[in-house]
Design an enzyme around this catalytic site. Structure first.
Site, PDB file in Angstrom:
ATOM      1  CG  ASP A  31      46.793  65.926 -70.016  1.00  0.00           C
ATOM      2  OD1 ASP A  31      47.210  65.601 -68.905  1.00  0.00           O
ATOM      3  OD2 ASP A  31      45.626  65.709 -70.378  1.00  0.00           O
ATOM      4  CB  SER A  32      45.138  62.475 -74.069  1.00  0.00           C
ATOM      5  OG  SER A  32      44.501  62.205 -72.859  1.00  0.00           O
ATOM      6  N   PRO A  33      47.324  63.874 -76.032  1.00  0.00           N
ATOM      7  CG  PRO A  33      47.007  65.783 -77.304  1.00  0.00           C
ATOM      8  CD  PRO A  33      46.366  64.962 -76.248  1.00  0.00           C
ATOM      9  CE1 TYR A  92      41.590  57.999 -75.946  1.00  0.00           C
ATOM     10  CE2 TYR A  92      43.433  59.145 -76.959  1.00  0.00           C
ATOM     11  CZ  TYR A  92      42.771  57.972 -76.673  1.00  0.00           C
ATOM     12  OH  TYR A  92      43.286  56.777 -77.080  1.00  0.00           O
ATOM     13  CD  GLU A 129      45.626  60.503 -70.132  1.00  0.00           C
ATOM     14  OE1 GLU A 129      44.407  60.346 -70.223  1.00  0.00           O
ATOM     15  OE2 GLU A 129      46.273  61.260 -70.863  1.00  0.00           O
TER      16      GLU A 129
END
Length: 229
Positions: free
Chosen positions: A15-17, A12, A9
């Site tokens: 938790d995207s990093p 951003y 996904e």
């Protein structure tokens, strides 16, 4: 042969990093583990809503912890990760649905190969998590696409495709597949082995995953480990 499906996904959220870290490590293992890596853009908002989950950043102590945790993990994995100046504006106010649809368009055009999906995804991640640049406007997709090796005509076609109902439906379909796997957030890795689906959540499950599929975990930079074997 085991087949990995990385539900990737690009909302951003905080938790995207972690998804970027997972993405980078799995890409490094393409030719190390006996697997087929399939990158599949999905919509985090739909997963969070369906599961009743909430962003970790909504808990102040978690947000503080994750800031330092990401610094340590970025160093460990060797990724140039730098938080945007205003993470909440980026993650919650602006969102990245348009970017998700653009990546889905790339995936649809690049059927049978994830080569360009990987390159464009990496460029978009670098924009927002290394250089604090926009990932919402068409010009941003064009710049990322050109850096990834797409032609101007390819990008023009993809920008149109990203607005199509077919791409919107595809994004919903993959998101529903994540929900069917009982997802509650990303990164989510689904490993299909011997007719069974093994589901792993988080960027810290590689060692366990390797154990479950009968492979060796050589750390986040397997090419360095190989040079010492």
């Amino acid at each position: 042969m085991c087949r990995f499906t990385l539900l990737l996904e690009q909302m951003y959220k905080l938790d995207s990093p972690y998804t970027w870290l997972t993405f980078q490590v799995l890409c490094r293992y393409r030719n190390v583990w006996n697997m087929e890596l399939k990158l599949r853009p999905a919509f985090l908002g739909g997963v969070m809503q369906a599961s009743g989950n909430k962003p970790p950043a909504m808990v102040p102590n978690k947000a503080l912890y994750m800031t330092k945790d990401l610094e340590h993990l970025a160093s460990f994995v060797n990724i140039p990760l730098h938080s945007p100046a205003d993470p909440f504006d980026v993650m919650f106010a602006k969102g990245s649905l348009a970017a998700m649809r653009f990546i889905t368009a790339v995936a649809e055009k690049d059927k049978g190969s994830d080569h360009m999906v990987e390159k464009v995804s990496r460029e978009l991640w670098n924009r927002i998590w290394s250089r604090d640049q926009d990932i919402c406007e068409p010009e941003s997709f064009s710049e990322a696409g050109l850096k990834a090796g797409l032609s101007s005509s390819d990008i023009e076609e993809l920008l149109k495709l990203a607005k199509s109902q077919a791409v919107k439906d595809k994004l919903k379909q993959v998101t529903q597949e994540a929900i069917d796997h009982k997802a509650f957030g990303f990164p989510l890795i689904v490993c299909h082995v011997d007719g069974k689906s093994l589901v792993f959540f988080g960027s810290d499950r590689f060692e366990l995953m390797a154990h479950c599929i009968g492979e060796k975990w050589l750390g986040p930079q397997p090419e360095k480990m190989d040079s010492h074997l």
